[in-house]
Design an enzyme around this catalytic site. Sequence first.
Site, mmCIF file in Angstrom:
data_model
loop_
_atom_site.group_PDB
_atom_site.id
_atom_site.type_symbol
_atom_site.label_atom_id
_atom_site.label_comp_id
_atom_site.label_asym_id
_atom_site.label_seq_id
_atom_site.Cartn_x
_atom_site.Cartn_y
_atom_site.Cartn_z
ATOM 1 C CG ASP A 84 -3.829 -3.220 4.398
ATOM 2 O OD1 ASP A 84 -3.462 -3.365 3.224
ATOM 3 O OD2 ASP A 84 -4.355 -2.155 4.813
ATOM 4 C CD GLU A 125 -2.776 -0.744 -5.090
ATOM 5 O OE1 GLU A 125 -3.574 -1.691 -5.297
ATOM 6 O OE2 GLU A 125 -2.384 -0.434 -3.956
ATOM 7 C CG ASP A 166 0.265 -2.401 4.332
ATOM 8 O OD1 ASP A 166 0.956 -1.415 4.029
ATOM 9 O OD2 ASP A 166 -0.367 -3.072 3.495
#
Length: 290
Positions: free
Chosen positions: A49, A187, A88
């Site tokens: 996304d 992340e 996503d």
Amino acid sequence: MAAVKKPLNIVKMKKMKENKEPITMVTAYDYPSALLAEEAGVDMILVGDSLGNVVLGYNSTIPVTLDDMVYHSRSVARGAEHTFIVADMPFMTYHGSIDESLRGVRRLMQEGHAHAVKLEGGAEIADTVRTIVSAGVPVLGHIGLTPQSVNQIGGFRVQGKDAQDAKRLLEDAKALEKAGAFAVVLELVTEEVAEAISRELSIPTIGIGAGRGCDGQVLVFHDIVQYASPYIPKRFVKTYSDVGSLVRESIANYVKEVKERSFPAQEHVFTAEDGVVESLYGNRKAEVDN
């Protein structure tokens, strides 16, 4: 004739972790980039996304809709027919009723032709992950910096800097593993914590800005080839070429040559048979020439 590449699957991914073979993932958003990524030999493609920031011009991922994700996932699937594709689930499509979540999953799988879906969050979404997996859909988890909740976590901050945060990340990762996720994206997590989580899990970890101890790595196509204007360097990204400058220079040269009337040149034009022009004008040909 070269053998057709067989897409990776979640069983092979787990085996790759056991064999300490790094997993490569590229985030791509359209047909040509997916085709190039597959030709380059990438193991997985993520339709992120992040397309909101990278190709739609938004300043976050929050405006991205399910329709956007279906459209781009379908485009990627056409370009990478022999690669495992993860799409996503966009903002707020898996935090309401489970029926609503499953409808979104169904669209990404049936209309977007994805092989799996990715959800941001840890223990708080474990029940949703479990239900989606029970429905036969592979789920990729995503913890650490989670862009959909960037306003809640205080911006784009590195995660896992202290013991409390490290413990939370490990608990989230284990909750996702227990719920049936086939892998977890880490992340912007400190290298030490990401490596510790990778050792604790039996499923692969895919790092982005999470150091060298993860089982795989993911970068965005546009970052790898520096395809943006202006390109903003990121500490955790290595760029391998500067496509953006090449594109800009190429278009500028096209504009220049059109303005100078040096394009199109003789080699770019087509000629008609003798008499064709005369047939267009008939008796007016002489008048036109004069």
